[in-house]
Design a protein around this motif. Structure first.
Motif, PDB file in Angstrom:
ATOM      1  N   ARG A   1       0.827  -1.209   0.000  1.00 31.77           N
ATOM      2  CA  ARG A   1       0.000   0.000   0.000  1.00 31.77           C
ATOM      3  C   ARG A   1       0.861   1.259   0.000  1.00 31.77           C
ATOM      4  O   ARG A   1       0.550   2.234  -0.696  1.00 31.77           O
TER       5      ARG A   1
ATOM      6  N   PHE B   1      -3.804   3.981  -4.278  1.00 32.60           N
ATOM      7  CA  PHE B   1      -4.781   3.589  -3.252  1.00 32.60           C
ATOM      8  C   PHE B   1      -5.287   4.783  -2.440  1.00 32.60           C
ATOM      9  O   PHE B   1      -6.377   4.746  -1.890  1.00 32.60           O
TER      10      PHE B   1
ATOM     11  N   SER C   1      -7.829   3.721   6.196  1.00 37.55           N
ATOM     12  CA  SER C   1      -8.824   3.520   5.145  1.00 37.55           C
ATOM     13  C   SER C   1      -8.182   3.891   3.814  1.00 37.55           C
ATOM     14  O   SER C   1      -7.140   4.553   3.774  1.00 37.55           O
ATOM     15  N   ASN C   2      -8.803   3.455   2.726  1.00 33.86           N
ATOM     16  CA  ASN C   2      -8.267   3.700   1.392  1.00 33.86           C
ATOM     17  C   ASN C   2      -9.367   4.176   0.457  1.00 33.86           C
ATOM     18  O   ASN C   2     -10.467   3.600   0.437  1.00 33.86           O
TER      19      ASN C   2
ATOM     20  N   TRP D   1      -9.543   0.557  -3.559  1.00 31.11           N
ATOM     21  CA  TRP D   1      -9.249  -0.755  -2.987  1.00 31.11           C
ATOM     22  C   TRP D   1      -8.357  -1.607  -3.889  1.00 31.11           C
ATOM     23  O   TRP D   1      -7.819  -2.623  -3.438  1.00 31.11           O
ATOM     24  N   SER D   2      -8.231  -1.215  -5.151  1.00 29.87           N
ATOM     25  CA  SER D   2      -7.439  -2.023  -6.082  1.00 29.87           C
ATOM     26  C   SER D   2      -6.754  -1.118  -7.096  1.00 29.87           C
ATOM     27  O   SER D   2      -7.132   0.047  -7.289  1.00 29.87           O
TER      28      SER D   2
ATOM     29  N   LEU E   1      -6.194  -3.014   3.909  1.00 26.64           N
ATOM     30  CA  LEU E   1      -7.312  -2.290   3.317  1.00 26.64           C
ATOM     31  C   LEU E   1      -7.962  -1.345   4.310  1.00 26.64           C
ATOM     32  O   LEU E   1      -8.239  -0.187   4.014  1.00 26.64           O
ATOM     33  N   ARG E   2      -8.222  -1.864   5.518  1.00 26.64           N
ATOM     34  CA  ARG E   2      -8.973  -1.096   6.499  1.00 26.64           C
ATOM     35  C   ARG E   2      -8.749  -1.691   7.881  1.00 26.64           C
ATOM     36  O   ARG E   2      -8.876  -2.883   8.078  1.00 26.64           O
TER      37      ARG E   2
ATOM     38  N   ASP F   1     -13.874 -10.110   4.474  1.00 23.88           N
ATOM     39  CA  ASP F   1     -13.292  -9.594   3.228  1.00 23.88           C
ATOM     40  C   ASP F   1     -12.791 -10.752   2.359  1.00 23.88           C
ATOM     41  O   ASP F   1     -12.964 -10.745   1.137  1.00 23.88           O
TER      42      ASP F   1
ATOM     43  N   GLU G   1     -15.485  -4.676  -3.883  1.00 19.77           N
ATOM     44  CA  GLU G   1     -15.631  -3.404  -3.188  1.00 19.77           C
ATOM     45  C   GLU G   1     -17.106  -3.067  -2.960  1.00 19.77           C
ATOM     46  O   GLU G   1     -17.488  -2.608  -1.870  1.00 19.77           O
TER      47      GLU G   1
ATOM     48  N   LYS H   1     -18.022  -2.363   0.938  1.00 22.66           N
ATOM     49  CA  LYS H   1     -17.713  -0.977   1.311  1.00 22.66           C
ATOM     50  C   LYS H   1     -18.651  -0.433   2.383  1.00 22.66           C
ATOM     51  O   LYS H   1     -18.212   0.237   3.326  1.00 22.66           O
TER      52      LYS H   1
ATOM     53  N   SER I   1     -17.726  -1.856   5.682  1.00 14.94           N
ATOM     54  CA  SER I   1     -16.446  -1.300   6.090  1.00 14.94           C
ATOM     55  C   SER I   1     -16.622   0.101   6.657  1.00 14.94           C
ATOM     56  O   SER I   1     -16.092   0.425   7.728  1.00 14.94           O
TER      57      SER I   1
END
Length: 383
Positions: A143, A150, A252-253, A256-257, A268-269, A285, A308, A312, A315
């Motif tokens: 990341r 991201f 957080s992002n 996601w990809s 991711l989170r 996930d 996602e 989402k 999340s």
């Protein structure tokens, strides 16, 4: 399909196992930087609600996964030395090493190639793979390397934490609040095996510095915390395992990809451990990503979009709850004047997701205590 997974934690291993079960012909390689059997921390806790998704996804694995868990159907809030029981709060606990062992064995049985002492941080090194899953934790190097794509955000919170273990067995999940002359200390404690409990200590930064913990060694910090919670530990010691002080980080992002790279789990989170949902979210996930890649075998971009879209909202909701929970802990000094029952009630309502009537349905005896305490306050105000 050729899939590379970076990170051998719960998210990466569970995803790999699910994909290999569904698609035995896929080549799935997990790169784990640590040696087999290496782990840090103590126990992991799940609510029964949090485990239900595992049973739905794969009941035989669920039975293996929970075979050696410690279970309890209530929790306790300890304030002013008084424990307040909260019934119908079901928790299942296990050691982190046992959790990983079960997942590692499941991966071996399904034919996943798990490579230990294999440090991969650049997806470009895995150019022969169709999909690259970055499950390399809250401090994800993948990341970081692809941060421009991201667009991660980090909310580092102020309180200080240290993970300890203890041979004192806390059968219920116990939250202990100690108001000392230097400030408030909090312990999150729960039994995770026949012999040990997790004992996570939390303290605000001002108190932490006043007590000299900012310059203390690991053992000096352990001894100090042991003295603060001596009454609760009942003569049992605190145990260390890289028990350094740290601060909670909410990650957080925006995306996601990127290309054939997708984030998973804490990369991711992150969800704060006061909600007991980080591992649960990571494994949910994993289920969602394996579902998406199974549905869109020939369109990776569509698979990532489906992943996602399916996760989402959940999340975002959990991260919102996590922030509210963190806010509550960071302002707990303003609540220490409450009586034990009212304090426990305030704790249970901290995220705004549990109503008074929800609590009445779950534990009517507790709500009777809450309402009686409220009546006493009214009577005193009019006396």
């Amino acid at each position: 399909m050729k899939i590379a997974v970076i990170g051998g934690g719960p998210a990466g291993l569970y995803f790999s196992m699910l994909m290999k079960q569904r698609h035995p012909g896929d080549e799935i390689v997990v790169h784990e930087r640590n040696a087999a059997g290496a782990t840090y921390g103590w126990g992991v806790v799940f609510s029964d609600v949090a485990l239900s998704f595992l049973k739905e996804a794969d009941e035989p694995f669920f039975r293996k996964f929970t075979a050696h868990h410690e279970r309890c159907d209530f929790m306790e809030i300890v304030h002013r030395g008084v424990p307040v029981r909260l019934s119908n709060n079901h928790f299942s606990r296990t050691s982190r090493i046992d959790l990983l062992n079960v997942l590692q064995e499941a991966c071996r049985e399904t034919g996943v190639d798990v490579r230990y002492n294999s440090c991969v941080s650049d997806p470009a090194a895995l150019k022969d793979f169709d999909v690259i899953v970055a499950a390399d934790g809250v401090n994800s190097e993948v990341r970081t390397r692809l941060a421009g794509h991201f667009q991660p955000t980090f909310d580092e919170r102020r309180n200080k934490f240290a993970w300890y273990g203890t041979s004192r067995l806390f059968h219920p999940v116990s939250l202990i609040f100690r108001d000392t002359s230097q400030g408030v200390f909090i312990a999150h404690a729960y039994q995770y095996s026949k012999t040990h409990s997790t004992f996570l200590v939390e303290v605000d930064p001002q108190t932490w510095r006043r007590c000299g913990l900012d310059t203390a060694t690991e053992d000096e910090s352990r001894a100090f915390c042991e003295s603060v919670f001596a009454e609760d530990l009942q003569g049992e010691p605190l145990l260390t395992n890289r028990s350094q002080w740290f601060q909670a980080k909410v990650v957080s992002n925006s995306r996601w990809s990127h290309g054939n790279v997708v984030l998973l789990g804490d990369a991711l989170r992150s969800v704060h451990f006061s909600l007991g949902s980080g591992t649960r979210m990571a494994m949910q996930d994993a289920i969602a990503l394996s579902d998406a890649l199974s549905m869109h075998r020939n369109d990776i971009a569509a698979a990532f979009s489906a992943f996602e879209a399916s996760r989402k909202d959940a999340s975002d909701r959990f991260q919102d709850a996590a922030r509210k929970s963190l806010d509550w802990y960071e302002s707990v000094d303003t609540r220490m004047n409450l009586d034990p029952v009212s304090f426990a009630y305030d704790y249970m309502r901290r995220t705004g997701r549990v109503s008074h009537e929800d609590l009445r349905k779950r534990d009517p005896a507790f709500i009777q205590q809450v309402e009686a305490a409220a009546m006493r306050r009214v009577q005193l105000a009019h006396a």
